[in-house]
Design a protein around this motif. Structure first.
Motif, PDB file in Angstrom:
ATOM      1  N   ASN A   1      29.489  32.679  33.547  1.00 53.75           N
ATOM      2  CA  ASN A   1      30.792  33.210  33.172  1.00 53.75           C
ATOM      3  C   ASN A   1      30.719  33.878  31.808  1.00 53.75           C
ATOM      4  O   ASN A   1      31.204  34.987  31.602  1.00 53.75           O
ATOM      5  CB  ASN A   1      31.785  32.052  33.158  1.00 53.75           C
ATOM      6  CG  ASN A   1      33.198  32.562  33.191  1.00 53.75           C
ATOM      7  OD1 ASN A   1      33.416  33.726  33.519  1.00 53.75           O
ATOM      8  ND2 ASN A   1      34.141  31.719  32.850  1.00 53.75           N
TER       9      ASN A   1
ATOM     10  N   GLN B   1      31.265  37.684  31.046  1.00 51.64           N
ATOM     11  CA  GLN B   1      32.285  38.110  30.074  1.00 51.64           C
ATOM     12  C   GLN B   1      31.641  39.051  29.048  1.00 51.64           C
ATOM     13  O   GLN B   1      32.200  40.075  28.691  1.00 51.64           O
ATOM     14  CB  GLN B   1      32.857  36.866  29.383  1.00 51.64           C
ATOM     15  CG  GLN B   1      34.048  37.161  28.482  1.00 51.64           C
ATOM     16  CD  GLN B   1      35.207  37.784  29.253  1.00 51.64           C
ATOM     17  OE1 GLN B   1      35.581  37.307  30.313  1.00 51.64           O
ATOM     18  NE2 GLN B   1      35.752  38.879  28.752  1.00 51.64           N
ATOM     19  N   GLN B   2      30.411  38.650  28.634  1.00 45.51           N
ATOM     20  CA  GLN B   2      29.710  39.479  27.655  1.00 45.51           C
ATOM     21  C   GLN B   2      29.478  40.880  28.228  1.00 45.51           C
ATOM     22  O   GLN B   2      29.692  41.892  27.564  1.00 45.51           O
ATOM     23  CB  GLN B   2      28.380  38.813  27.295  1.00 45.51           C
ATOM     24  CG  GLN B   2      27.614  39.496  26.170  1.00 45.51           C
ATOM     25  CD  GLN B   2      28.446  39.579  24.897  1.00 45.51           C
ATOM     26  OE1 GLN B   2      29.073  38.613  24.501  1.00 45.51           O
ATOM     27  NE2 GLN B   2      28.507  40.758  24.275  1.00 45.51           N
TER      28      GLN B   2
ATOM     29  N   ILE C   1      31.141  42.333  30.613  1.00 47.74           N
ATOM     30  CA  ILE C   1      32.422  43.053  30.731  1.00 47.74           C
ATOM     31  C   ILE C   1      32.816  43.623  29.368  1.00 47.74           C
ATOM     32  O   ILE C   1      33.217  44.782  29.249  1.00 47.74           O
ATOM     33  CB  ILE C   1      33.528  42.112  31.270  1.00 47.74           C
ATOM     34  CG1 ILE C   1      33.250  41.780  32.732  1.00 47.74           C
ATOM     35  CG2 ILE C   1      34.902  42.745  31.121  1.00 47.74           C
ATOM     36  CD1 ILE C   1      34.139  40.725  33.312  1.00 47.74           C
ATOM     37  N   ASP C   2      32.644  42.780  28.330  1.00 45.31           N
ATOM     38  CA  ASP C   2      33.002  43.238  26.982  1.00 45.31           C
ATOM     39  C   ASP C   2      32.162  44.449  26.595  1.00 45.31           C
ATOM     40  O   ASP C   2      32.672  45.427  26.056  1.00 45.31           O
ATOM     41  CB  ASP C   2      32.778  42.117  25.960  1.00 45.31           C
ATOM     42  CG  ASP C   2      33.841  41.033  26.116  1.00 45.31           C
ATOM     43  OD1 ASP C   2      34.807  41.269  26.865  1.00 45.31           O
ATOM     44  OD2 ASP C   2      33.689  39.954  25.514  1.00 45.31           O
TER      45      ASP C   2
END
Ligand code: ADP
Length: 417
Positions: A140, A144-145, A147-148
């Protein structure tokens, strides 16, 4: 190979711990034992056991305290309570306090083995579950990384594109303005030159000179016509620039679209002999609109109808009332528009990849400009085509411009009075 599961057996009767140890060792467990509650508590604090089996009543304490010590130090350790018949209630109490299971003494060997095995299995599943959850959390975090990172990259690209777009608009504006001036000068001087040459040839001149003047006139006329084309292209670029910078201005007034269609048809008929341009109208069809801009739209549509029907044919302009407004439809018998292009043709600089369409000159601006003008009147524009049978370009203009600001319209009606 998996490590041997660690088991601690606590009971104040030496014979009981020895028996249980022997049974469990045979099953491959690493078994520690103690007969003292205090020592048991110390042991479970020091070592992480997979399973603790403890008697409920210990001489020097309570099995529940051992249980509590386990829970405090290693809450994942599975605990099993050993209890005599008489204290079934206490066993329930133990379960409430978090023991995994209980065994009533003296217990059957098989029952002991299977209860311990189940406890160990439960411990293993718990550990696996925790590991999976941790892996998921890692995954996750890395998602998230990513996506960022992707978002940041997109933002940067967006900013770059915005900057490019701003530069493009600026270039368009400067280029079209700069081109406009020399073209206007050229076309002015050409007109003067043509008139002068005309006057010269009207005078008494020798035959070879007259011949020369005729040649010059023809060439000047070609240049003049080409300059006119160039001027129209630059005007289109200027229009796009005005649209994109929001500097397009409308002057509203009463416009009879039937009359406008007739006027455009008559003028455009002068430019072609291969086409027959006609207007079908039933009555006056008046709207509040910017006449010059609507004329530009109609010009574009009829020019396209001519351009894209190279073998000639009929071109019809239909004018009729339509749902709170007036509809103009320009129909030709030309090359048609492929179904998948019916919407894209209104895009900026859109030109069909189709060979037949490519044969006609153009920059792909006419329909873009037309759409902007129509939409800013609160109207609609769309194309229909039955393939090679030709196309119909439809425009609906509302009676009163929906998008226009009140002062514009007020001004228009004041001007009418
Ligand atoms: P241009 O004519 O300069 O290419 P337009 O914006 O006027 O630009 O038209 C965009 C495209 O739409 C044209 O290149 C052509 O492919 C298509 N098109 C427009 N009008 C017609 C028509 N009446 N028949 C067939 N194709 C058309």
């Amino acid at each position: 190979m998996r490590e041997q599961p660690k088991v601690l057996v606590v009971d104040d009767e030496e014979s009981v711990v020895v028996t249980i140890k022997a049974i469990l060792q045979l099953d491959g467990y690493n078994v520690a034992t103690t007969t003292s509650g205090a020592q048991a508590r110390a042991m479970v604090r020091d070592t992480e056991y997979d399973l603790v089996l403890t008697d409920l009543r210990l001489e020097d304490g309570d099995g529940l305290d051992v249980l509590k010590a386990v829970r405090e130090s290693y809450p994942e350790t599975v605990t099993i309570m050993l209890t005599g018949y008489a204290s079934l209630e206490s066993a329930i109490q133990a379960l409430r306090a978090g023991a995994y299971d209980y065994l009533v003494k003296p217990s059957e060997v098989e029952e002991l083995r299977s209860t311990v095995a189940r406890g160990i299995e439960r411990r293993r599943l718990g550990q696996e579950l925790r590991q999976r959850v941790a892996e998921l959390a890692d995954l996750n975090a890395s998602l998230q990384q990513r996506i960022d990172d992707a978002t940041a990259e997109l933002k940067e690209r967006y900013e770059q594109l915005k900057e490019l777009d701003r530069m493009k608009s600026q270039f368009l504006s400067i280029a079209s303005h700069e081109l406009k001036t020399p073209i206007t000068a050229m076309s002015g001087f050409l007109q003067v030159a043509l008139r002068r040459v005309g006057r010269l040839s009207e005078g008494e001149v020798a035959a070879p000179v007259a011949e020369g003047l005729r040649g010059i006139t023809e060439q000047l006329e070609v240049v003049y016509r080409q300059t006119g084309k160039l001027a129209r292209l630059v005007d289109e670029l200027l229009d796009v620039s005005r649209i994109q910078t929001g500097r397009i201005e409308f002057r509203y007034g009463d416009v009879d679209l039937s009359e406008l269609a007739h006027e455009v048809a008559t003028r455009m008929q002068l430019t072609t002999t291969a086409h027959e341009i006609s207007v079908r109208r039933d009555s006056e069809n008046v709207v509040t609109a910017d006449r010059d801009h609507l004329e530009q739209v109609l010009n574009n549509l009829v020019t396209n109808a001519i351009k894209y029907s190279p073998s000639g044919g009929a071109i019809t302009i239909d004018v009729r009332p339509d749902d709170g407004g007036v509809r103009l439809s320009v129909t030709d018998q030309g090359i048609g528009i492929p179904a998948e292009e019916l919407e894209s043709i209104f895009g900026l600089f859109y030109r069909s990849p189709d060979r037949a369409a490519r044969d006609a000159a153009g920059m792909g601006l006419g329909l873009y400009i037309s759409k902007e003008i129509v939409v800013r009147h609160g109207g609609r524009i769309w194309a229909e085509s039955g393939g090679a049978k030709g196309s119909t370009l439809n425009v609906v203009i509302p009676r009163v411009p929906i998008g226009a600001t009140k002062p514009d319209v007020a001004q228009a009606s004041a001007a009418r009075r």
